[in-house]
Design an enzyme around this catalytic site. Sequence first.
Site, PDB file in Angstrom:
ATOM      1  N   CYS A  28      14.901   8.579  -1.166  1.00  0.00           N
ATOM      2  CA  CYS A  28      13.638   8.783  -0.457  1.00  0.00           C
ATOM      3  C   CYS A  28      13.064  10.164  -0.724  1.00  0.00           C
ATOM      4  CB  CYS A  28      13.838   8.570   1.038  1.00  0.00           C
ATOM      5  SG  CYS A  28      12.338   8.835   2.007  1.00  0.00           S
ATOM      6  N   CYS A  73      10.152   7.817  -1.498  1.00  0.00           N
ATOM      7  CA  CYS A  73       9.047   7.903  -0.537  1.00  0.00           C
ATOM      8  C   CYS A  73       8.265   9.204  -0.614  1.00  0.00           C
ATOM      9  CB  CYS A  73       9.582   7.751   0.883  1.00  0.00           C
ATOM     10  SG  CYS A  73      10.862   6.515   1.097  1.00  0.00           S
ATOM     11  N   LYS A  77       6.458  10.012  -4.047  1.00  0.00           N
ATOM     12  CA  LYS A  77       5.465   8.952  -4.229  1.00  0.00           C
ATOM     13  C   LYS A  77       4.263   9.171  -3.322  1.00  0.00           C
ATOM     14  CE  LYS A  77       5.670   5.758  -1.532  1.00  0.00           C
ATOM     15  NZ  LYS A  77       6.303   4.716  -0.681  1.00  0.00           N
ATOM     16  N   TYR A  90       6.921  -3.347  -3.407  1.00  0.00           N
ATOM     17  CA  TYR A  90       6.414  -2.053  -2.959  1.00  0.00           C
ATOM     18  C   TYR A  90       6.135  -1.118  -4.141  1.00  0.00           C
ATOM     19  CZ  TYR A  90       8.082  -2.750   1.941  1.00  0.00           C
ATOM     20  OH  TYR A  90       8.289  -3.184   3.226  1.00  0.00           O
ATOM     21  N   ILE A  91       7.166  -0.889  -4.965  1.00  0.00           N
ATOM     22  CA  ILE A  91       7.068   0.117  -6.017  1.00  0.00           C
ATOM     23  C   ILE A  91       5.977  -0.241  -7.020  1.00  0.00           C
ATOM     24  CG2 ILE A  91       8.315   1.191  -7.935  1.00  0.00           C
ATOM     25  CD1 ILE A  91      10.887   0.833  -6.254  1.00  0.00           C
ATOM     26  N   GLU A 101       2.377   0.048  -5.487  1.00  0.00           N
ATOM     27  CA  GLU A 101       2.062   1.435  -5.154  1.00  0.00           C
ATOM     28  C   GLU A 101       1.730   2.242  -6.400  1.00  0.00           C
ATOM     29  OE1 GLU A 101       4.565   1.890  -0.979  1.00  0.00           O
ATOM     30  OE2 GLU A 101       5.509   2.492  -2.854  1.00  0.00           O
ATOM     31  N   HIS A 124     -13.891   4.034  19.859  1.00  0.00           N
ATOM     32  CA  HIS A 124     -15.059   3.720  19.032  1.00  0.00           C
ATOM     33  C   HIS A 124     -15.697   4.993  18.493  1.00  0.00           C
ATOM     34  CE1 HIS A 124     -18.401   1.261  17.704  1.00  0.00           C
ATOM     35  NE2 HIS A 124     -19.232   2.177  18.203  1.00  0.00           N
ATOM     36  N   GLU A 174      -9.935  -0.087  16.582  1.00  0.00           N
ATOM     37  CA  GLU A 174     -10.405  -0.806  17.767  1.00  0.00           C
ATOM     38  C   GLU A 174     -10.495  -2.307  17.534  1.00  0.00           C
ATOM     39  OE1 GLU A 174     -14.538  -0.234  18.972  1.00  0.00           O
ATOM     40  OE2 GLU A 174     -14.952   0.635  16.994  1.00  0.00           O
TER      41      GLU A 174
END
Length: 460
Positions: free
Chosen positions: A42, A47, A50, A176-177, A180, A433, A438
């Site tokens: 990581c 992580c 990246k 994921y990799i 990304e 808002h 929201e």
Amino acid sequence: MPYDYDLFVIGGGSAGVRCARIAAGHGARVAVAEERFWGGTCVNVGCVPKKIMVNAAEYGAWIEDAAAFGWDVRKGPHHWEKLAAARDAEVQRLSALYRSLLENAGCTVFECRAAFLDPHTLQVGESRVTAERIVIATGGRPTRPDIPGAELGLISDDVFTMHARPRRIAIVGSGYIAVEFAGIYHGLGAEVDLVYRADLPLRGFDHDLRAALRDAYDAQGIRLHPGQQPAALERRGRALVLRTRRGDEIEADCVLFATGRAPNTRGLGLEAAGVACTEEGAVIVDEDHATTRPHIFAIGDVTDKLNLTPMATAAGHALADTLFGNAPRRVSYRNVPTAVFSAPPIATVGMTEADAAAQGPCDIYLTRFAPMRHTISRRPRRTLMKLVVCQRSRKVLGAHMLGEDAPEIMQGIGIAVGMGATKEDFDRTIGIHPTAAEEFVTLRTRVREAGLPEKARAAE
């Protein structure tokens, strides 16, 4: 017999460091061995670096948006070497911090490989040590596909040692990799081909999210190759050519294989300790993370339970509390929030529509819209937000989002889903808002039912 340590942790990544620190805080005599780099995947090749690259890619798009808001900003060339230097400096700082955290907690630190000689004895570098309890936290490693020329391609670790951005890159995979780095390289100016065997990227995620990401990448000009698998990789002159099983050829400056990871169990001597693994090499554990040897435990990606850094960290903390803190507990692998830092990002918590429908009737609330910033800038970006609600209990079983700030928004939604909030709880919440967030508390129109009873399905 007396042991050298109460606890020995093999691996200095997120799971191992947290477990060791907490155990030492409870008064245990703890040692940790790490043979590569402190902080694990990581911090060093995952992580953290990246996300820095994700941030870099976003700036290019923001510069383009700025003109619509009155800023006279011109987009110049991106300097890869400056990004790499800043990224690497932060990685080095954090890696050193992980080691210092262990030392400050009173742990003995070994910068070398550790392997089992028997169930309580380890070869640690040139030394032999014994421990009453041992934790395996060696994580995972990226793999290459078994095709001719695979050695010519990159794996995810290699991305962080590249000296320059490629002009053209082909990425194989859709997890994921893969998605990304497709967004990162495209955002930094590269031509990107994304090759994957399914019809949509991100297998295992909600279908609407997967389709929305496909549409977003297609709109940006990322070339998608669904239903394709690599057959061979070869060099032709200065270029690489990826040939697919269908016979297509994709030319690129480099090819990144993001086709999976394997548990780091090779060479640990697990046979000598009597620790069993799956056919894929993952350590087999029970609900308390104990292996087939009750005094040996495994946590994090080496178990292949749920390969997420926060999950590994939580498991390490819980194990240390259980073993040495007189506070036995388990971590839950249900309703774990997660994010994919694609472009735009994705975040999700709880069940997909398909998973929820398999358990019974549910209501689907969904909205798609252009966020305010992009209605002004005219950049073709859309946001998708979705709630999956159990018809019987009215509990929100799943929440899913693709769009700006999705990971930041989903962290709070994860608390609500984990606590069992109902759709009415969401409805009673006052929205902030104007925000995209929201929309999660103003969804009123059910777009469809899913998981209808068998008789109703037959009647249809």
